[in-house]
Design an enzyme around this catalytic site. Structure first.
Site, PDB file in Angstrom:
ATOM      1  N   ALA A   1       0.843  -1.194   0.000  1.00 50.39           N
ATOM      2  CA  ALA A   1       0.000   0.000   0.000  1.00 50.39           C
ATOM      3  C   ALA A   1       0.883   1.249   0.000  1.00 50.39           C
ATOM      4  O   ALA A   1       2.060   1.193   0.349  1.00 50.39           O
ATOM      5  CB  ALA A   1      -0.914  -0.002   1.222  1.00 50.39           C
TER       6      ALA A   1
ATOM      7  N   GLY B   1       0.265  -5.312   0.662  1.00 51.02           N
ATOM      8  CA  GLY B   1      -0.771  -5.347  -0.360  1.00 51.02           C
ATOM      9  C   GLY B   1      -0.308  -5.978  -1.653  1.00 51.02           C
ATOM     10  O   GLY B   1      -1.127  -6.531  -2.401  1.00 51.02           O
TER      11      GLY B   1
ATOM     12  N   GLU C   1      -0.666  -9.627  -1.140  1.00 49.49           N
ATOM     13  CA  GLU C   1      -2.103  -9.931  -1.136  1.00 49.49           C
ATOM     14  C   GLU C   1      -2.685  -9.906  -2.541  1.00 49.49           C
ATOM     15  O   GLU C   1      -3.530 -10.739  -2.895  1.00 49.49           O
ATOM     16  CB  GLU C   1      -2.827  -8.941  -0.220  1.00 49.49           C
ATOM     17  CG  GLU C   1      -2.481  -9.170   1.253  1.00 49.49           C
ATOM     18  CD  GLU C   1      -2.912  -8.022   2.149  1.00 49.49           C
ATOM     19  OE1 GLU C   1      -3.649  -8.283   3.110  1.00 49.49           O
ATOM     20  OE2 GLU C   1      -2.505  -6.870   1.885  1.00 49.49           O
TER      21      GLU C   1
ATOM     22  N   GLU D   1       2.739  -5.770   8.009  1.00 50.14           N
ATOM     23  CA  GLU D   1       1.861  -4.749   8.581  1.00 50.14           C
ATOM     24  C   GLU D   1       2.102  -4.516  10.076  1.00 50.14           C
ATOM     25  O   GLU D   1       1.888  -3.408  10.580  1.00 50.14           O
ATOM     26  CB  GLU D   1       0.396  -5.134   8.331  1.00 50.14           C
ATOM     27  CG  GLU D   1      -0.054  -5.010   6.876  1.00 50.14           C
ATOM     28  CD  GLU D   1       0.270  -6.244   6.044  1.00 50.14           C
ATOM     29  OE1 GLU D   1      -0.077  -6.248   4.849  1.00 50.14           O
ATOM     30  OE2 GLU D   1       0.887  -7.194   6.586  1.00 50.14           O
TER      31      GLU D   1
END
Length: 269
Positions: free
Chosen positions: A74, A119, A122, A142
């Site tokens: 992210a 991310g 993911e 994270e």
């Protein structure tokens, strides 16, 4: 087929494959809001693939621009200005993207050519399977930010590597290299370099393109629906998938060609 124009994505059709590249190399292809919106819009377009027997491509290769990063995660600078509700909306948008990738009637291969962190990992796990260059690395880091995975990592990582390994990777935020990711089952194949990585992914799409389009689509749907079910319920889903496949024109052509000892020419319906 016109897939549209996107600020942060490059799209190239090569043979039977559509190559989708996240194009923010200076930012390590991080998932800024613009990237998320572009992915959301494109996956909406891709969701129409296969309607009415229309198969403009037979598979998708998802990768990142440059040689350093697939998707580094992210965009933390953008996230730092968000409140909890805005962050949840950002994550929900990516949930839509990943679910659409999983529901496409064609296989999606993540060609991980560098960092696949947070991310990025993911996003890769929402693909049917992962190929990686030797220099690729993976992490759900994270916890280093006081956060937890928000784009599906808590769900898909344990499906890929098992709950014990997923807990260890998420709790520690540890980064692993491609070879370790392959050992754990996160990655299907590791390639010597990024050039052979892309070539390998495209070769697999071409191999799949010689098979029945409806059979591949039915198999993908069944596998996704079966994930997490017990054996009895899973067999029920498989049986219905088998029944559906048997009634397709592709099945008639494939079975007839086998009996006649000829190569099948699948109509894709």
């Amino acid at each position: 087929m016109d897939f549209g124009d996107y600020e942060s994505l490059l799209i190239e059709q090569r043979g039977n494959a559509l190559i989708l590249t996240v194009n923010r190399p200076r930012a390590m292809n991080a998932l800024a809001a613009q990237v998320v919106e572009d992915l959301h819009r494109l996956t909406g377009v891709l969701a129409t693939l296969g309607e009415g027997g229309n198969w403009p491509v037979r598979g998708i290769v998802l990768t990142g621009a440059g040689d350093k990063s697939f998707v580094a995660g992210a965009d933390i600078v953008e996230m730092n200005s968000m409140g909890a509700d805005a962050a949840a909306a950002y994550a929900r948008r990516m949930h839509d993207v990943t679910l659409r990738l999983e529901s496409l009637p064609v296989p999606v291969i993540a060609a991980v050519n560098g960092f696949a962190l947070g991310g990025g990992c993911e996003l890769a796990m929402a693909c049917d399977f992962l190929y990686a260059g030797a220099g690729a690395s993976f992490a759900q880091p994270e916890v280093n930010l006081g956060l937890v995975p928000g784009f599906g990592g808590s769900v898909r990582l344990q499906q890929r590597v098992g709950i014990g390994a997923a807990r260890e990777l998420i709790y520690t935020g540890r980064r692993i290299k491609a070879v370790e990711a392959e050992r754990l089952g996160l990655v299907n194949r590791v390639f010597e370099d990024n050039e052979s990585l892309l070539a390998g992914a495209l070769a697999t799409i071409e191999e799949i393109a010689s098979k029945s389009p409806t059979a591949v689509a039915n198999a993908k749907t069944a596998i996704n629906e079966i994930a997490g079910l017990n054996v009895v319920d899973g067999l029920g889903v498989e049986l219905e998938s088998f029944r559906k496949a048997f009634g397709t024109q592709d099945s008639v052509v494939g079975r007839s060609a086998f009996v006649a000892k000829t190569a099948p020419d699948f109509p894709g319906r």
